[in-house]
Motif scaffolding. Structure first.
Motif, mmCIF file in Angstrom:
data_model
loop_
_atom_site.group_PDB
_atom_site.id
_atom_site.type_symbol
_atom_site.label_atom_id
_atom_site.label_comp_id
_atom_site.label_asym_id
_atom_site.label_seq_id
_atom_site.Cartn_x
_atom_site.Cartn_y
_atom_site.Cartn_z
ATOM 1 N N TYR A 162 0.834 -1.207 0.000
ATOM 2 C CA TYR A 162 0.000 0.000 0.000
ATOM 3 C C TYR A 162 0.865 1.252 0.000
ATOM 4 N N ASN A 163 1.942 1.252 0.796
ATOM 5 C CA ASN A 163 2.797 2.439 0.875
ATOM 6 C C ASN A 163 3.427 2.767 -0.472
ATOM 7 N N SER A 164 3.844 1.720 -1.210
ATOM 8 C CA SER A 164 4.433 1.946 -2.532
ATOM 9 C C SER A 164 3.394 2.473 -3.511
ATOM 10 N N LEU A 165 2.210 1.857 -3.507
ATOM 11 C CA LEU A 165 1.148 2.293 -4.411
ATOM 12 C C LEU A 165 0.729 3.730 -4.133
ATOM 13 N N VAL A 206 2.999 10.752 -6.561
ATOM 14 C CA VAL A 206 3.908 11.296 -7.578
ATOM 15 C C VAL A 206 3.140 11.600 -8.867
ATOM 16 N N VAL A 207 2.265 10.666 -9.277
ATOM 17 C CA VAL A 207 1.460 10.855 -10.487
ATOM 18 C C VAL A 207 0.565 12.082 -10.355
ATOM 19 N N VAL A 212 6.999 16.056 -0.401
ATOM 20 C CA VAL A 212 8.317 16.339 0.175
ATOM 21 C C VAL A 212 8.353 15.939 1.647
ATOM 22 N N ASP A 213 7.287 16.265 2.367
ATOM 23 C CA ASP A 213 7.168 15.902 3.780
ATOM 24 C C ASP A 213 7.265 14.390 3.957
ATOM 25 N N ARG A 214 6.624 13.669 3.045
ATOM 26 C CA ARG A 214 6.636 12.198 3.124
ATOM 27 C C ARG A 214 8.014 11.632 2.798
ATOM 28 N N LEU A 215 8.644 12.143 1.738
ATOM 29 C CA LEU A 215 9.955 11.639 1.327
ATOM 30 C C LEU A 215 11.034 11.924 2.364
ATOM 31 N N LEU A 216 10.935 13.094 3.003
ATOM 32 C CA LEU A 216 11.916 13.470 4.030
ATOM 33 C C LEU A 216 11.544 12.932 5.411
ATOM 34 N N LYS A 217 10.364 12.290 5.486
ATOM 35 C CA LYS A 217 9.869 11.698 6.745
ATOM 36 C C LYS A 217 9.791 12.732 7.871
ATOM 37 N N LEU A 218 9.315 13.929 7.509
ATOM 38 C CA LEU A 218 9.175 14.986 8.510
ATOM 39 C C LEU A 218 7.891 14.821 9.317
#
Length: 215
Positions: A5-8, A14-15, A54-60
């Motif tokens: 689920y996290n990958s999807l 991103v899409v 960005v928040d998700r990718l940086l795990k903020l």
């Protein structure tokens, strides 16, 4: 290989961002002066979606709570204006009341976040009901007149579907965030796909706004 689920959800996020960016580029190239409010709406949504990513990718895990409150405000105020311009004759005093309501709950939600309390989802339920009522009113108008503008109709359908789901999610939010991911993941993914279609419909409306006669 079955994606998690996290990958999807990450791929979908991103899409959505790429779709909004592409749509904004198309709208800027078209340069139609009558679509400023659509441009403003999509620009605001892109800013929120991008900062969420960005928040998700940086795990903020800090920006999304503020973004949720801002999204409630932005969606209600700008969608009211869009419906007023393209779909319905929304009286000026109604727009002022809705804007005042949206501002009050934006302040309340920001203060809740600042003091470490959860954002209130009751405001989102009411906001979703207001927007769904616009969509339902437009459907009644179509039935009465018997004339349909395809781009407006598509937007209206996705507005109604998305905010109906948003209302249900806000009503059952505690269940959706506390239960096993395998149970609730399809609901969140469905919301994400619906949101993507929602943005596509508005991009299409923006590209065609110069050819559409307002109500």
């Amino acid at each position: 290989m079955v994606l998690s689920y996290n990958s999807l959800s990450l791929y979908l996020q991103v899409v959505i961002n790429l779709t909004l960016l592409t749509g904004l580029i198309l709208l800027v190239r078209n340069g139609i002066k009558t679509m400023e409010v659509i441009m403003l709406f999509l620009s605001g949504e892109f800013a929120l979606e991008l900062t969420d990513l960005v928040d998700r990718l940086l795990k903020l895990n800090t920006l999304n709570t503020y973004n949720y409150a801002l999204s409630q405000f932005l969606g209600l105020v700008l969608l009211t204006e869009i419906y007023s311009r393209y779909f319905l004759k929304v009286p000026a005093f109604v727009k002022w009341i809705i804007s005042g309501y949206a501002m009050i709950f934006l302040v309340i939600n920001i203060l809740n976040i600042y003091h470490g309390r959860a954002v209130t989802f009751y405001s989102n339920i009411i906001s979703s009901i207001i927007i769904c009522s616009f969509a339902a009113t437009y459907c009644i108008k179509i039935l009465q007149k018997g004339k349909v503008e395809k781009s407006l109709f598509i937007v209206n359908i996705f507005v109604f579907l998305f905010f109906s789901v948003e209302c249900l999610i806000s009503t059952t939010f505690n269940f959706l965030v506390t239960n096993h991911l395998e149970w609730v993941a399809p609901i969140w993914l469905f919301r994400g796909v619906l949101l993507w279609c929602f943005y596509l419909a508005f991009i299409n409306l923006g590209c065609r706004s110069g050819k559409i006669r307002a109500w």
